[in-house]
Structures are given as C-alpha cells and as structure tokens.
Write an enzyme that holds these catalytic residues in place. Structure first.
Site, short mmCIF file in Angstrom:
data_model
loop_
_atom_site.label_atom_id
_atom_site.label_comp_id
_atom_site.label_asym_id
_atom_site.label_seq_id
_atom_site.Cartn_x
_atom_site.Cartn_y
_atom_site.Cartn_z
N SER A 1 0.80 -1.23 0.00
CA SER A 1 0.00 0.00 0.00
C SER A 1 0.83 1.28 0.00
O SER A 1 0.28 2.35 -0.27
CB SER A 1 -0.93 0.02 1.21
OG SER A 1 -2.07 -0.72 0.93
N LYS B 1 0.60 3.31 -3.03
CA LYS B 1 -0.58 4.13 -3.30
C LYS B 1 -0.23 5.62 -3.31
O LYS B 1 -0.79 6.40 -4.07
CB LYS B 1 -1.67 3.86 -2.25
CG LYS B 1 -2.28 2.46 -2.40
CD LYS B 1 -3.18 2.12 -1.21
CE LYS B 1 -3.84 0.76 -1.40
NZ LYS B 1 -4.46 0.23 -0.18
N TYR C 1 -1.85 -2.88 -10.99
CA TYR C 1 -1.93 -2.64 -9.55
C TYR C 1 -1.09 -3.66 -8.76
O TYR C 1 -0.37 -3.28 -7.83
CB TYR C 1 -3.40 -2.69 -9.11
CG TYR C 1 -3.60 -2.57 -7.62
CD1 TYR C 1 -3.53 -1.32 -6.99
CD2 TYR C 1 -3.84 -3.70 -6.83
CE1 TYR C 1 -3.70 -1.22 -5.61
CE2 TYR C 1 -4.01 -3.59 -5.45
CZ TYR C 1 -3.94 -2.35 -4.85
OH TYR C 1 -4.10 -2.25 -3.48
N TYR D 1 -4.29 3.28 7.60
CA TYR D 1 -5.60 2.62 7.56
C TYR D 1 -6.49 3.16 8.68
O TYR D 1 -6.43 4.34 9.00
CB TYR D 1 -5.47 1.09 7.69
CG TYR D 1 -4.37 0.46 6.88
CD1 TYR D 1 -4.29 0.65 5.51
CD2 TYR D 1 -3.42 -0.34 7.48
CE1 TYR D 1 -3.29 0.04 4.76
CE2 TYR D 1 -2.42 -0.96 6.73
CZ TYR D 1 -2.36 -0.75 5.38
OH TYR D 1 -1.37 -1.35 4.66
N VAL E 1 1.04 -3.90 3.77
CA VAL E 1 0.91 -5.19 4.46
C VAL E 1 2.17 -6.06 4.40
O VAL E 1 2.23 -7.09 5.06
CB VAL E 1 -0.28 -6.05 3.97
CG1 VAL E 1 -1.59 -5.51 4.46
CG2 VAL E 1 -0.27 -6.21 2.48
N1 LIG Z 1 -2.74 -2.66 2.76
C1 LIG Z 1 -1.99 -3.08 1.77
O1 LIG Z 1 -0.78 -3.00 1.79
C2 LIG Z 1 -2.77 -3.75 0.70
C3 LIG Z 1 -2.00 -3.91 -0.58
C4 LIG Z 1 -2.34 -5.20 -1.27
N2 LIG Z 1 -1.61 -5.30 -2.48
C5 LIG Z 1 -3.84 -5.32 -1.49
O2 LIG Z 1 -4.36 -4.69 -2.34
O3 LIG Z 1 -4.51 -6.03 -0.79
#
Ligand SMILES: NC(=O)CC[C@H](N)C(=O)O
Length: 309
Positions: free
Chosen positions: A65, A68, A193, A245, A263
């Site tokens: 994430s 992002k 993605y 988050y 994550v």
């Molecule tokens: N919170 C994350 O790092 C989520 C990224 C992961 N690639 C997903 O889309 O589930």
C-alpha cells in the site's frame, strides 16, 4: 550515497524487536507469508543528504500500500487534481483498507480516498499511457526516479501471487466500473496494480523517497523538483488522515507525522522539512500495520519531537 549504521538507533531496534512476536505476517497474499517475522530495519534520510540505519537494512520488501502514495503523485501529475478528485474522495474512513461497504453507501458512489484499495485501484486506472506496457514503464520509471536507482524493479512472485488471489480487489473494480468511477479492462488494471504493489526496495531506498516528500518534492541530492510542491502536499496530507488505515487517528496522536504503511510490513514516514524514514518489520498488528515499526516510530517521535502538531 552511503547510509551509515548508527548505534543509538540500533539500541532502539534491539529493544523493540521482540514486540514482533505479538503480531503476524500477512498471508492473504500467499507469497508474503514467507517473510521472517523477526526482521526489523530502519533508515532515516536527512534532507541534507545524509543517512543512518539500523537492523538488516539491505533486506528488500514489496511496497504494497505504500505504492498508493507514489502512484497518486503520478496520477495527479498526469490528470490534474480536478479530474482525480472528481472520481476519488478526500475523506478518511474508519473501515479496513479492503472494505467494500462504503462504496455502496456513499452517494455518488466513489471511493472515499486514494489510500484505501478502492481509491488506489481507481487512481491506478488513471495513469496515462498508450498501452499497458507504457503505463507500467511510466509508473516504474517514476519510482526509480524518486529513489535515483534504475535497478528498482518488482517482485514477480509476489505480483503473481496477488494477481491469482485478488478476488476482493477485482470485486471493487467491477463495482466501480458499473458506477463509472473507472473504465477500461479490469484485468489490465489488476496486472498494473499488483505490479505496483510488488515494487521492491530496502528501507534506505524507501527513506530516500521520504526525503523527497520531506523536501516538498525536491531531490535531496540533485535539487531537482521531482514532484510539484502542491502534489507533495496533497500526498502528505492523505498520509496524515488515512495513511495508517483505520489506525490513522491513534497514530496521529502517538507519532504525529505523515506516514503510509503496507501489508508487507513497510512504513514510509516523513518528518516535514527534515527526514524521510523507511521501516521494514513484517510482523503486523490486527489493523495490518507493522507492529514493531509503529513502536519504533513512537519511541523516535517522543525522543526527537517529531510530531507536526
Ligand atoms: N494494505 C496493503 O498493503 C494492501 C496492498 C495489497 N496489495 C492489497 O491490495 O490487498
């Protein structure tokens, strides 16, 4: 530029490491479950171009994430703020990062912000390019430029593992396609993605990216403006309101800096006008944030007065 080991930082890492026992590594993306729970590393990159580290700082991890924020910076340059925020909102959500529920209950149906999966998927769909290859080349090149390293690439195994198992993210995409938030081919979007999430680097390289944001988009080494100031500011603001988050509020109180976690256990931290921080600790708490990484930031924030508030 070389990053130097630092004994004070190492002492803190050694103190905090055992906390990782209380968490667990992500396994919903099968390839991530291979991570070593006890790994912990941190690098702090000063905007004046010096860097210190502690722990296994050459260990690579995937951004997940954290990507992002970077892809948002590129999409804002590609399309402008009106277009991007016409499709994705600016409000934090108290829901987990992969939640679908608000998509249906908000009117008009658009993802609440670009830091949750729905919003990030929509943002990736906005990247400009004549073909899938060109879009990916531009995304990767942008990240390479922020790190100043053309060898930055992505972990093929992790990307494949996520692509094969991402039913929930696919569902978010189809929902958004139905509601005209995104268009185009969903499988192409999923490939882009999952590759962006699988971009790999070590904590020193991540800290360098943080230093670019800390300097309002300027490269700390060359002085080149890599990200326009207003876009760097938007990204940092999202990191404060939504970067951790549904733990962003508590993190703002306890640490008080723009940060974004993934994550895989990575955290990108920014102390504005001072440092970029890169952390890797794959053992996660129940909200999906690096358990030892957060502790490290709490200790450092108290000790060095990091909070922007
Ligand atoms: N919170 C994350 O790092 C989520 C990224 C992961 N690639 C997903 O889309 O589930």
């Amino acid at each position: 530029m070389m990053c130097k080991s630092n004994t004070d930082l190492q002492t803190i890492v050694d103190e905090v490491r055992s906390i990782s026992e209380a968490g667990k590594v992500a396994d919903y993306i099968p390839a991530l479950s291979k991570a070593d729970k006890n790994d912990l590393s941190i690098a702090i990159y000063d905007k004046n171009n010096t860097c210190v580290y502690a722990g296994e700082y050459t260990k690579k991890f995937t951004l997940q994430s954290i990507s992002k924020v970077l892809i948002l910076a590129l999409a804002l340059q590609d399309r402008g703020t009106d277009y991007v925020f016409g499709k994705v909102g600016m409000e934090p959500t108290g829901d987990p990062f992969n939640s679908i529920s608000k998509l249906e209950t908000s009117i008009p149906s658009k993802p609440l912000n670009p830091m949750i999966n729905a919003g990030a998927l929509a943002v990736t769909s906005m990247i400009v390019g004549k073909s899938e290859e060109e879009k990916w080349e531009r995304m990767l090149q942008f990240v390479r430029c922020l790190v100043k390293n053309d060898e930055i690439s992505y972990n093929v195994e992790v990307a494949k593992s996520e692509l094969e198992t991402a039913s929930l993210n696919r569902a978010l995409c189809y929902f958004m396609k139905q509601h005209q938030v995104i268009d185009g081919d969903i499988e192409e979007l999923m490939r882009l993605y999952t590759k962006q999430c699988a971009i790999e680097m070590n904590c020193f390289e991540l800290a360098r990216i943080g230093a670019v944001f800390a300097s309002n988009g300027l490269d700390p080494e060359t002085g080149e403006q890599l990200i326009p100031i207003h876009i760097a500011r938007i990204c940092k603001t999202f990191m404060v309101t939504c970067g951790m988050y549904n733990a962003s509020g508590e993190f703002a109180i306890k640490v008080g800096i723009p940060a974004k976690s993934g994550v895989s256990g990575g955290i990108l931290g920014i102390v504005p006008d001072k440092y970029g921080i890169g952390i890797f600790g794959p053992s996660l708490d129940e909200k999906g944030n690096s358990i030892a990484g957060i502790k490290l930031l709490e200790i450092l924030a108290n000790k060095y007065n990091f909070s922007i508030f």
